[in-house]
Design a protein around this motif. Structure first.
Motif, PDB file in Angstrom:
ATOM      1  N   GLU A   1       8.905  10.220  12.158  1.00 24.50           N
ATOM      2  CA  GLU A   1       9.598   8.938  12.256  1.00 24.50           C
ATOM      3  C   GLU A   1       8.847   7.933  11.396  1.00 24.50           C
ATOM      4  OE1 GLU A   1       7.858   7.270  16.468  1.00 24.50           O
ATOM      5  OE2 GLU A   1       9.472   8.763  16.530  1.00 24.50           O
ATOM      6  N   HIS A   2       9.551   6.903  10.944  1.00 25.07           N
ATOM      7  CA  HIS A   2       8.894   5.964  10.022  1.00 25.07           C
ATOM      8  C   HIS A   2       9.549   4.599  10.107  1.00 25.07           C
ATOM      9  CE1 HIS A   2      12.318   6.401   7.248  1.00 25.07           C
ATOM     10  NE2 HIS A   2      12.220   7.707   7.420  1.00 25.07           N
TER      11      HIS A   2
ATOM     12  N   PHE B   1       6.724   2.469   0.605  1.00 28.59           N
ATOM     13  CA  PHE B   1       6.875   1.079   0.189  1.00 28.59           C
ATOM     14  C   PHE B   1       8.054   0.472   0.948  1.00 28.59           C
ATOM     15  CE2 PHE B   1       5.012   3.444  -3.269  1.00 28.59           C
ATOM     16  CZ  PHE B   1       3.927   2.672  -3.621  1.00 28.59           C
ATOM     17  N   PRO B   2       7.850  -0.677   1.582  1.00 32.57           N
ATOM     18  CA  PRO B   2       8.948  -1.314   2.321  1.00 32.57           C
ATOM     19  C   PRO B   2       9.874  -2.077   1.383  1.00 32.57           C
ATOM     20  CG  PRO B   2       6.975  -2.650   2.508  1.00 32.57           C
ATOM     21  CD  PRO B   2       6.585  -1.425   1.711  1.00 32.57           C
ATOM     22  N   THR B   3      11.093  -2.254   1.834  1.00 34.73           N
ATOM     23  CA  THR B   3      12.020  -3.084   1.058  1.00 34.73           C
ATOM     24  C   THR B   3      11.679  -4.558   1.208  1.00 34.73           C
ATOM     25  OG1 THR B   3      13.532  -3.050   2.947  1.00 34.73           O
ATOM     26  CG2 THR B   3      13.882  -1.408   1.221  1.00 34.73           C
ATOM     27  N   ALA B   4      11.065  -4.920   2.342  1.00 38.37           N
ATOM     28  CA  ALA B   4      10.594  -6.298   2.551  1.00 38.37           C
ATOM     29  C   ALA B   4       9.083  -6.322   2.379  1.00 38.37           C
ATOM     30  CB  ALA B   4      10.972  -6.784   3.949  1.00 38.37           C
ATOM     31  N   SER B   5       8.601  -7.140   1.471  1.00 37.38           N
ATOM     32  CA  SER B   5       7.183  -7.107   1.116  1.00 37.38           C
ATOM     33  C   SER B   5       6.276  -7.521   2.261  1.00 37.38           C
ATOM     34  CB  SER B   5       6.929  -8.013  -0.089  1.00 37.38           C
ATOM     35  OG  SER B   5       7.338  -9.343   0.217  1.00 37.38           O
ATOM     36  N   SER B   6       6.825  -8.252   3.259  1.00 41.72           N
ATOM     37  CA  SER B   6       5.987  -8.720   4.364  1.00 41.72           C
ATOM     38  C   SER B   6       5.714  -7.627   5.392  1.00 41.72           C
ATOM     39  CB  SER B   6       6.661  -9.910   5.057  1.00 41.72           C
ATOM     40  OG  SER B   6       7.929  -9.522   5.575  1.00 41.72           O
ATOM     41  N   GLU B   7       6.442  -6.541   5.357  1.00 41.35           N
ATOM     42  CA  GLU B   7       6.295  -5.492   6.364  1.00 41.35           C
ATOM     43  C   GLU B   7       5.222  -4.493   5.940  1.00 41.35           C
ATOM     44  OE1 GLU B   7       8.925  -1.899   8.417  1.00 41.35           O
ATOM     45  OE2 GLU B   7       9.861  -3.336   7.062  1.00 41.35           O
ATOM     46  N   ARG B   8       4.380  -4.082   6.906  1.00 42.45           N
ATOM     47  CA  ARG B   8       3.390  -3.041   6.634  1.00 42.45           C
ATOM     48  C   ARG B   8       4.028  -1.690   6.946  1.00 42.45           C
ATOM     49  NH1 ARG B   8      -1.898  -1.909   5.788  1.00 42.45           N
ATOM     50  NH2 ARG B   8      -2.885  -0.230   6.971  1.00 42.45           N
ATOM     51  N   PRO B   9       4.200  -0.829   5.958  1.00 47.39           N
ATOM     52  CA  PRO B   9       4.920   0.429   6.193  1.00 47.39           C
ATOM     53  C   PRO B   9       4.102   1.399   7.033  1.00 47.39           C
ATOM     54  CG  PRO B   9       4.011   0.405   3.980  1.00 47.39           C
ATOM     55  CD  PRO B   9       3.741  -0.964   4.568  1.00 47.39           C
ATOM     56  N   TRP B  10       4.809   2.263   7.756  1.00 48.70           N
ATOM     57  CA  TRP B  10       4.141   3.276   8.571  1.00 48.70           C
ATOM     58  C   TRP B  10       5.031   4.513   8.678  1.00 48.70           C
ATOM     59  CZ3 TRP B  10       6.999   4.808  12.703  1.00 48.70           C
ATOM     60  CH2 TRP B  10       7.941   3.914  13.214  1.00 48.70           C
ATOM     61  N   THR B  11       4.364   5.636   8.864  1.00 53.12           N
ATOM     62  CA  THR B  11       5.040   6.908   9.141  1.00 53.12           C
ATOM     63  C   THR B  11       4.242   7.618  10.222  1.00 53.12           C
ATOM     64  OG1 THR B  11       5.916   7.136   6.896  1.00 53.12           O
ATOM     65  CG2 THR B  11       5.725   9.153   8.207  1.00 53.12           C
ATOM     66  N   THR B  12       4.930   8.173  11.217  1.00 49.52           N
ATOM     67  CA  THR B  12       4.276   8.879  12.315  1.00 49.52           C
ATOM     68  C   THR B  12       4.737  10.323  12.356  1.00 49.52           C
ATOM     69  OG1 THR B  12       4.059   6.872  13.649  1.00 49.52           O
ATOM     70  CG2 THR B  12       3.953   8.973  14.817  1.00 49.52           C
ATOM     71  N   VAL B  13       3.767  11.232  12.400  1.00 50.85           N
ATOM     72  CA  VAL B  13       4.040  12.648  12.657  1.00 50.85           C
ATOM     73  C   VAL B  13       3.676  12.900  14.112  1.00 50.85           C
ATOM     74  CG1 VAL B  13       3.495  15.022  12.025  1.00 50.85           C
ATOM     75  CG2 VAL B  13       3.563  13.250  10.263  1.00 50.85           C
ATOM     76  N   ARG B  14       4.638  13.226  14.917  1.00 53.51           N
ATOM     77  CA  ARG B  14       4.432  13.287  16.352  1.00 53.51           C
ATOM     78  C   ARG B  14       3.590  14.488  16.766  1.00 53.51           C
ATOM     79  NH1 ARG B  14      10.469  12.562  18.331  1.00 53.51           N
ATOM     80  NH2 ARG B  14       9.615  13.778  20.067  1.00 53.51           N
ATOM     81  N   ALA B  15       2.896  14.326  17.912  1.00 53.50           N
ATOM     82  CA  ALA B  15       2.026  15.387  18.430  1.00 53.50           C
ATOM     83  C   ALA B  15       2.800  16.609  18.862  1.00 53.50           C
ATOM     84  CB  ALA B  15       1.202  14.854  19.605  1.00 53.50           C
TER      85      ALA B  15
END
Length: 676
Positions: free
Chosen positions: A68-69, A126-140
């Motif tokens: 999920e991201h 890279f986010p479409t909105a520059s103010s957002e810090r992007p993240w991606t999670t690989v679940r346990a």
């Protein structure tokens, strides 16, 4: 497909049956990982996993990732890449199709799987909105589904502890030990030391030990230790070879049909004991399935508190002393360097003079962004920060003060690069030199007896990490029962003690000499109603809650030795020898060990009932020179005053001595004739 349905499908492929030869390794269990969160423009995480020694990978192995991201990632520029053992497996786009926990299945080529493996999960996002810090999670819930054929590897002495146990396996490991006929005290000791070495290779995972009367009764690899007269299989294994009276032999026969067999033998009991001492270290380079092993040379006992994976007991040491080598600790923008510094549980940090003397090789990439800085933390608290704009290549050599309030038995020194957005995420920026040094002056003190400290590497019996001052005392029970007790206790000592090479001794209760009991820590195993070797404090059963029930439970008790107040006795008493074996297995459970307290515990089925029947006292040592040195370094402003005071004292002492000498001289006949 959901994580649960996908996992059930993988299990249906064959893990439930041995013939299907498949295993599922979930990220959370057994790999011990939580959700993996990858944040920022680029980030990466490594996922190590192992394959068992007798696995031969075949087609069909897969990696199942649940991803999920951030909802606002730019799908044209955001990717998750997966590599195995430095070979790329797949790179896929992070878009709406895998935003909310979607499953991604990646085939694992059989040729890329090794004994020890490493997955690398890396993102560019890279986010479409520059103010957002992007993240991606690989679940346990992600997992590996591994397909393989069982193919026992070729047997070789150098591969020990294979084929008996597999240190890299995630399954519970069981060792079958062949009971010798009428074992000598040396054979009991040799067997115990070999079992302890095998358990140490598996630590912290437990090793279950089962003694058998015949190899046909074993359900896995069999260890046989003894002279040819004690272990008949050794005579068959030798096949007419003559034994050198001064040394021994080790034979490894592969399995699985018949079960794998490892034979350790020598011509005499004393030769067997010397062969078993440090056996796994000395067989590491021996080729073939049959090897002659020279007797171990005499070895000095371990120095007090020189523990494996712990800081040396001396006040000054460096990273090389902790096992780090040049180039091992490389700092990048997204990968900090963390160094664990453990001490013994009785360590008491002196004064406030503790320092870390950093030695960092600064690489050219670091200076591309002068806004970056190197931050240093100790147990999460900041102890130093160095702006790159103020640094000069090629080295950063500086001392960092560590406040005493931050020091713990387990400490983590962390170095990270903060800021520096212009720096590459994974390019090397600095290398921590193994010459980085620590100044941690310590005294040593603990309130004893205290069963809770057994969870800390079996303290206080492990003050010498090799247990060379420990004697295991088994009851005068039948040979098979005594042998089973030695094997079971040795497995627990190997898992808990802070050394890979143990030198404890084994004695029967009737063979313990007075000079031995007064010079060693004693681990007493007592069965039945026979009188104990130690006069323990009497228990008032009527005042203990449930005293009647407790009488039937195995009792664990720690006491100061009545023969030497600097030594301790650990008693484990049960109704019979088999009950003692069960008690040792119960004691080995982490949940039981963690709940011990006081000096007396009854090992009930629901957990230990703990009490204190004697008064705890302080035991330890204070290095006075270290204390004075640490105090002077803490209160260095007092040095001029101290120097003046010492000089004045010396002057007064010398002046007084001279006055006394002058008075005595004038009072003498020779002095009386002298006139000024």
């Amino acid at each position: 497909m959901t994580a649960r349905a996908s996992l059930l499908a993988a299990l249906g492929l064959g893990w439930a049956t041995e013939a299907a030869a498949a295993s599922v390794l979930r990220f959370d269990e057994p790999l011990g990982l939580g959700d993996i969160r990858l944040a920022g423009a680029s980030d990466a995480r490594r996922v190590p996993f192992n394959c068992e020694a007798d696995w031969k990978a075949r087609a069909g192995s897969e990696l199942h990732l649940f991803v999920e991201h951030s909802p606002e990632l730019d799908a044209n520029r955001s990717f998750l890449s997966v590599s195995l053992n430095q070979g790329i497996l797949r790179s896929f786009r992070l878009d709406a199709s895998n935003r909310d926990g979607a499953e991604v299945i990646i085939p694992l080529p059989p040729g890329m799987l090794q004994r020890s493996n490493e997955l690398l999960l890396s993102v560019e996002q890279f986010p479409t909105a520059s103010s957002e810090r992007p993240w991606t999670t690989v679940r346990a819930a992600s997992f590996l589904s591994l397909q393989y054929d069982r193919a026992p590897p070729a047997s070789a002495v150098k591969d020990l502890p294979l084929p008996l146990v597999d240190p890299l396996s995630y399954r519970p490991q069981t060792l079958f030990v062949l009971s010798p006929a009428r074992p000598s005290p040396e054979t009991l000791e040799a067997t115990g030391r070999v079992v302890a070495q095998l358990a140490a290779r598996l630590a912290p995972k437990p090793l279950r030990v089962v003694t058998v009367a015949s190899a046909a009764d074993a359900g896995g690899g069999v260890l046989a230790v003894g002279t040819p007269s004690e272990q008949p299989p050794t005579a068959v294994a030798l096949a007419g070879r003559s034994l050198d009276p001064s040394g021994g032999f080790v034979l490894v026969r592969g399995g699985p049909t018949p079960p794998a067999l490892v034979v350790v033998t020598a011509a005499s009991p004393e030769g067997l004991r010397r062969t078993a001492d440090g056996l796994l270290e000395r067989t590491a380079g021996l080729e073939g399935a049959f090897a002659a092993v020279a007797p171990a040379p005499p070895r000095a006992p371990a120095e007090p508190r020189e523990w494996k994976d712990a800081a040396p007991a001396r006040r000054r040491f460096n990273l090389a002393d902790l096992g780090y080598h040049a180039g091992q600790l490389t700092l990048t923008r997204d990968t900090p360097v963390s160094i664990t510094v453990r001490t013994t549980p009785d360590a008491r940090f002196i004064a406030d003079a503790h320092r870390v003397f950093l030695e960092l090789a600064l690489l050219p990439e670091l200076f591309r962004d002068p806004a970056a800085r190197i931050e240093v933390t100790w147990n999460g608290a900041s102890v130093g920060s160095f702006a790159v704009s103020g640094l000069e290549p090629p080295m950063l050599s500086t001392a960092v003060r560590v406040p005493a309030a931050l020091l713990r038995p387990r400490n983590v020194l962390t170095l990270r690069v903060a800021g520096g957005d212009a720096l590459s995420a994974r390019a090397p920026l600095a290398v921590v030199s193994p010459e980085t040094a620590f100044y941690l002056p310590r005294a040593y003190s603990a309130r004893l007896p205290d069963l809770a400290l057994l969870a800390s590497s079996f303290y206080p019996f492990s003050i010498r990490a090799d247990l060379s001052d420990v004697i295991v005392v088994v009851p005068d029970a039948p040979a098979d029962a005594a042998f089973a007790l030695v094997c079971e206790l040795s497995a627990q000592l190997g898992r808990l003690a802070p050394s890979d090479r143990l030198a404890f001794r084994v004695r029967r209760a009737s063979q313990l000499r007075p000079e031995e009991r007064s010079s060693a820590h004693l681990l007493l195993l007592e069965a039945g109603d026979r009188r104990s070797l130690v006069d323990a404090p009497a228990l008032d059963w009527s005042r203990l809650p449930g005293g009647g029930v407790l009488r039937a439970a195995p009792m664990l008790q720690e006491l100061p030795s009545p023969w030497n107040r600097q030594r301790f006795v650990l008693r484990l008493r049960a109704a019979s020898a088999p009950a003692l074996v069960d008690a040792l297995r119960r004691l080995a459970e982490p949940s039981v060990l963690a709940r011990l307290a006081g000096d007396t515990a009854f090992l009930e089925a629901g957990g230990p009932a703990c009490y204190r029947v004697t008064r705890a006292e302080s035991f330890g040592e204070t290095p006075y020179f270290t204390t004075v040195e640490a105090w002077l370094q803490t209160h260095w402003l007092a040095l001029p005053v101290l120097a003046v005071a010492v000089s004045a004292g010396l002057f007064a002492a010398v002046r007084g001595a001279l006055q006394q000498y002058a008075a005595a001289y004038l009072a003498s006949s020779k002095g009386a004739s002298w006139r000024p």
